[in-house]
Design a protein around this motif. Structure first.
Motif, PDB file in Angstrom:
ATOM      1  N   LYS A 109      -2.075  -9.197 -11.926  1.00 52.73           N
ATOM      2  CA  LYS A 109      -1.583  -8.286 -12.956  1.00 52.73           C
ATOM      3  C   LYS A 109      -1.458  -6.854 -12.426  1.00 52.73           C
ATOM      4  N   LYS A 110      -2.195  -6.577 -11.342  1.00 49.81           N
ATOM      5  CA  LYS A 110      -2.143  -5.235 -10.752  1.00 49.81           C
ATOM      6  C   LYS A 110      -1.128  -5.145  -9.612  1.00 49.81           C
ATOM      7  N   SER A 111      -0.381  -6.217  -9.380  1.00 47.23           N
ATOM      8  CA  SER A 111       0.550  -6.246  -8.249  1.00 47.23           C
ATOM      9  C   SER A 111       1.589  -5.141  -8.328  1.00 47.23           C
ATOM     10  N   SER A 112       2.161  -4.943  -9.506  1.00 51.51           N
ATOM     11  CA  SER A 112       3.200  -3.918  -9.663  1.00 51.51           C
ATOM     12  C   SER A 112       2.649  -2.535  -9.350  1.00 51.51           C
ATOM     13  N   TYR A 113       1.448  -2.271  -9.842  1.00 55.76           N
ATOM     14  CA  TYR A 113       0.816  -0.971  -9.591  1.00 55.76           C
ATOM     15  C   TYR A 113       0.531  -0.791  -8.105  1.00 55.76           C
ATOM     16  N   MET A 114       0.033  -1.847  -7.458  1.00 59.81           N
ATOM     17  CA  MET A 114      -0.290  -1.765  -6.039  1.00 59.81           C
ATOM     18  C   MET A 114       0.972  -1.613  -5.189  1.00 59.81           C
ATOM     19  N   ASN A 115       2.040  -2.286  -5.590  1.00 65.14           N
ATOM     20  CA  ASN A 115       3.309  -2.126  -4.875  1.00 65.14           C
ATOM     21  C   ASN A 115       3.819  -0.693  -4.999  1.00 65.14           C
ATOM     22  N   LYS A 116       3.633  -0.123  -6.166  1.00 65.54           N
ATOM     23  CA  LYS A 116       4.036   1.269  -6.384  1.00 65.54           C
ATOM     24  C   LYS A 116       3.219   2.202  -5.498  1.00 65.54           C
ATOM     25  N   MET A 117       1.915   1.939  -5.391  1.00 68.77           N
ATOM     26  CA  MET A 117       1.049   2.754  -4.549  1.00 68.77           C
ATOM     27  C   MET A 117       1.433   2.612  -3.071  1.00 68.77           C
ATOM     28  N   SER A 118       1.757   1.390  -2.665  1.00 71.38           N
ATOM     29  CA  SER A 118       2.161   1.159  -1.275  1.00 71.38           C
ATOM     30  C   SER A 118       3.457   1.893  -0.952  1.00 71.38           C
ATOM     31  N   MET A 119       4.390   1.891  -1.898  1.00 68.69           N
ATOM     32  CA  MET A 119       5.647   2.605  -1.701  1.00 68.69           C
ATOM     33  C   MET A 119       5.412   4.107  -1.609  1.00 68.69           C
ATOM     34  N   GLU A 120       4.527   4.606  -2.449  1.00 72.96           N
ATOM     35  CA  GLU A 120       4.209   6.034  -2.407  1.00 72.96           C
ATOM     36  C   GLU A 120       3.555   6.402  -1.077  1.00 72.96           C
ATOM     37  N   MET A 121       2.683   5.524  -0.588  1.00 71.48           N
ATOM     38  CA  MET A 121       2.026   5.756   0.692  1.00 71.48           C
ATOM     39  C   MET A 121       3.054   5.783   1.826  1.00 71.48           C
ATOM     40  N   MET A 122       4.025   4.884   1.770  1.00 74.65           N
ATOM     41  CA  MET A 122       5.065   4.846   2.790  1.00 74.65           C
ATOM     42  C   MET A 122       5.912   6.118   2.759  1.00 74.65           C
ATOM     43  N   GLN A 123       6.231   6.584   1.562  1.00 73.26           N
ATOM     44  CA  GLN A 123       7.014   7.811   1.429  1.00 73.26           C
ATOM     45  C   GLN A 123       6.251   9.015   1.969  1.00 73.26           C
ATOM     46  N   MET A 124       4.954   9.044   1.732  1.00 71.80           N
ATOM     47  CA  MET A 124       4.133  10.139   2.242  1.00 71.80           C
ATOM     48  C   MET A 124       4.112  10.138   3.765  1.00 71.80           C
TER      49      MET A 124
END
Length: 218
Positions: A109-124
Motif C-alpha cells: 500500500k506504500k508502494s506509490s509513496y515509496m516510488n515518489k520518494m525514489s523519484m524525488e531522490m533521483m531528481q535531487m
C-alpha cells in the motif's frame, strides 16, 4: 550504489560516442583531429608526471563536484529518504521471504509513496550533475589532452572489460601493431581519459566522506 550515479552517467555517455577514432569522435571539430584524446605536443611529458597530474585533476574535479552537490542538495532530506526507502525495501523483502502475505499487502500500500520518494531522490541526485557534467566534459576533452600525452601508463594486463569495440581503457594488440596509432608499440597502454576515469572513481568515495556528501552518510 547511488554514489556512482555521476560516473555511471559519464560512462554511458562515453560509451555512446566514438572518442577514440581517427577523427576525434563527436568533438573532432574542436580537437583538430588529434584523435584518441591526445595532443601532438603535450605540455607535461613522461609517464610519472602525467600519472600524478591526471590523478590531481581527478581529485580537484571530485572536490568541485562535491562542493556543487553540497550547495544544491539537501543532504538531511536526502539521507532521510534513503533511510526510509531502504527500511521499506528491507521490511518488504523480509516479509516476502517469510511468505507473510498480510504484511506484504500492508507494505504494498506504500508502494506509490515509496516510488515518489525514489523519484524525488533521483531528481535531487541529477540536479548537480546537470550543472557539472558539460563543463567537466569540456575540461576533460579540451584541457587535459593539451597538458598530457596520449597514453599515460602501461598496464600489465588488458583492462578492456566493457563490451563493444568503441570503449577501450587500454590499447589492444592490433592497435599496438598499427603504425601511426597512439598505441603503436605499447599494447595495454592506458589512455589518458581512462586513467582520469579510474583515478576519479577511486577517490570519489573518500572525497564524498570528507565533504559529507556521501549517499551512505548516516
Amino acid at each position: 550504489m547511488v554514489e556512482w550515479l555521476d560516473h555511471n552517467a559519464i560512462l554511458l555517455f562515453l560509451n555512446s560516442i566514438f572518442l577514440q577514432g581517427d577523427n576525434g569522435g563527436i568533438f573532432g571539430f574542436l580537437g583538430q583531429n588529434r584523435g584518441a584524446l591526445g595532443s601532438d605536443d603535450p605540455i607535461v611529458k613522461g609517464l610519472v608526471p602525467t600519472l600524478f597530474g591526471v590523478t590531481g585533476f581527478g581529485i580537484v574535479l571530485n572536490f568541485f563536484n562535491s562542493t556543487v552537490r553540497k550547495k544544491l542538495v539537501d543532504q538531511t532530506k536526502l539521507n532521510r529518504i534513503m533511510k526510509e526507502t531502504r527500511a521499506w525495501q528491507k521490511e518488504r523483502m523480509d516479509a516476502m521471504r517469510a511468505k507473510d502475505q498480510a504484511k506484504i499487502t500492508q507494505l504494498n500500500k506504500k508502494s506509490s509513496y515509496m516510488n515518489k520518494m525514489s523519484m524525488e531522490m533521483m531528481q535531487m541526485n541529477m540536479k548537480p550533475m546537470m550543472i557539472t557534467f558539460v563543463p567537466l566534459i569540456l575540461i576533460f576533452y579540451l584541457v587535459l589532452p593539451h597538458l598530457f600525452a596520449h597514453t599515460v601508463a602501461l598496464s600489465p594486463i588488458s583492462l578492456n572489460v566493457f563490451p563493444g569495440n568503441f570503449f577501450h581503457l587500454t590499447c589492444t594488440a592490433l592497435q599496438a601493431m598499427e603504425e601511426g596509432n597512439v598505441c603503436y608499440g605499447h599494447e595495454n597502454a592506458l589512455y589518458l581519459w581512462a586513467w582520469y576515469f579510474l583515478s576519479s572513481i577511486s577517490f570519489s568515495g573518500i572525497i564524498m566522506k570528507v565533504t559529507k556528501t556521501s549517499m551512505g552518510l548516516s
